[in-house]
Design a protein around this motif. Structure first.
Motif, PDB file in Angstrom:
ATOM      1  N   ASP A  31      78.763 -17.067  12.357  1.00 37.16           N
ATOM      2  CA  ASP A  31      78.536 -17.587  13.710  1.00 37.16           C
ATOM      3  C   ASP A  31      77.045 -17.879  13.866  1.00 37.16           C
ATOM      4  N   ASP A  42      73.612 -18.612  15.534  1.00 33.14           N
ATOM      5  CA  ASP A  42      72.935 -18.377  16.795  1.00 33.14           C
ATOM      6  C   ASP A  42      71.646 -19.198  16.830  1.00 33.14           C
ATOM      7  N   ALA A  43      70.841 -18.990  17.865  1.00 31.31           N
ATOM      8  CA  ALA A  43      69.618 -19.777  18.025  1.00 31.31           C
ATOM      9  C   ALA A  43      68.636 -19.553  16.882  1.00 31.31           C
ATOM     10  N   THR A  44      68.615 -18.343  16.319  1.00 30.13           N
ATOM     11  CA  THR A  44      67.700 -18.059  15.210  1.00 30.13           C
ATOM     12  C   THR A  44      68.128 -18.803  13.950  1.00 30.13           C
ATOM     13  N   HIS A  45      69.422 -18.862  13.672  1.00 28.05           N
ATOM     14  CA  HIS A  45      69.910 -19.641  12.527  1.00 28.05           C
ATOM     15  C   HIS A  45      69.510 -21.114  12.675  1.00 28.05           C
ATOM     16  N   ARG A  80      69.091 -13.877   6.665  1.00 29.85           N
ATOM     17  CA  ARG A  80      69.729 -14.991   7.360  1.00 29.85           C
ATOM     18  C   ARG A  80      69.806 -16.241   6.476  1.00 29.85           C
ATOM     19  N   SER A 121      70.708 -28.070  18.626  1.00 29.74           N
ATOM     20  CA  SER A 121      69.507 -27.709  19.395  1.00 29.74           C
ATOM     21  C   SER A 121      68.585 -28.902  19.615  1.00 29.74           C
TER      22      SER A 121
END
Length: 212
Positions: free
Chosen positions: A23, A25-28, A60, A171
């Motif tokens: 899943d 997220d913004a960091t990925h 990550r 993004s």
């Protein structure tokens, strides 16, 4: 320190771990954004750019590779410098019962850079890069036209590649959206342009009596 593309084996292929449906997220997405600009960035620099620890960045990054989000690392070249300055799109109409033959013949054409099955008037779009227009003409008339699966072709030459991104991210759209203005509490009698204010029946009757 070695660049990040060298981790996990040669050729930039997937690591040995099996993806489990990561899943994002913004960091990925931020990691993918940084890698889009520099695929050879070190893990330490990646961590600094994203604002996380080196261990977190490495974990990550490996998860993105193991899950297949990052498929491979490659190089982007100047096609004009390599002698392939002519780019053309060839739209192909395929005989519907001969798709397997079309795919097999296309796989044997190393000059084909990209092929996609499309909707609309044609069935497929092929992108080729050649040294000159004569080579494109020869490929269309001598090779593609002689494939039984090909019913018709239409060739379009690209004059200028205005924009070409390695990939886009969800993004990216957030950066172009205007910021929402805070909603201010409106005074009872103020009605902004383009809006309506509904008045209760009792309130309306009272206003009419005052006018009388």
């Amino acid at each position: 320190m070695s660049d990040i593309s060298s981790h996990g084996g040669s050729g930039g292929g997937p690591s040995g771990r099996i993806g489990i449906g990561l899943d994002l997220d913004a960091t990925h997405l931020k990691i993918l954004e940084v890698l889009r600009d520099n695929g050879r960035i070190s893990v330490s620099s990646l961590a600094e750019r994203v604002g996380i620890s080196r261990a977190n960045a490495y974990t990550r990054f490996e998860a993105l590779r193991a899950d297949g989000v990052i498929k491979r690392f490659t190089a982007e070249i100047d096609h004009v410098r390599t002698g392939l300055g002519i780019t053309a799109l060839i739209f192909v109409t395929v005989r519907q019962q001969m798709w397997r033959q079309f795919r097999a013949e296309l796989a044997r054409m190393p000059e084909v850079e990209y092929c996609a099955i499309t909707t609309g008037q044609h069935d497929a779009m092929i992108q080729v890069r050649m040294a000159d227009v004569a080579e494109v003409h020869a490929m269309v008339t001598d090779r593609l036209a002689n494939i039984p699966a090909v019913k018709a072709t239409e060739t379009v030459f690209i004059l200028d590649e205005v924009l070409k991104r390695p990939y886009v991210l969800p993004s990216d759209r957030d950066k172009t959206r205007p910021a929402r203005r805070p909603v201010q509490e409106e005074q009872r009698g103020d009605v902004p342009l383009g809006k309506m204010r509904f008045v209760g029946a009792a309130e309306g009757r009272a206003a009419l009596r005052k006018d009388d």
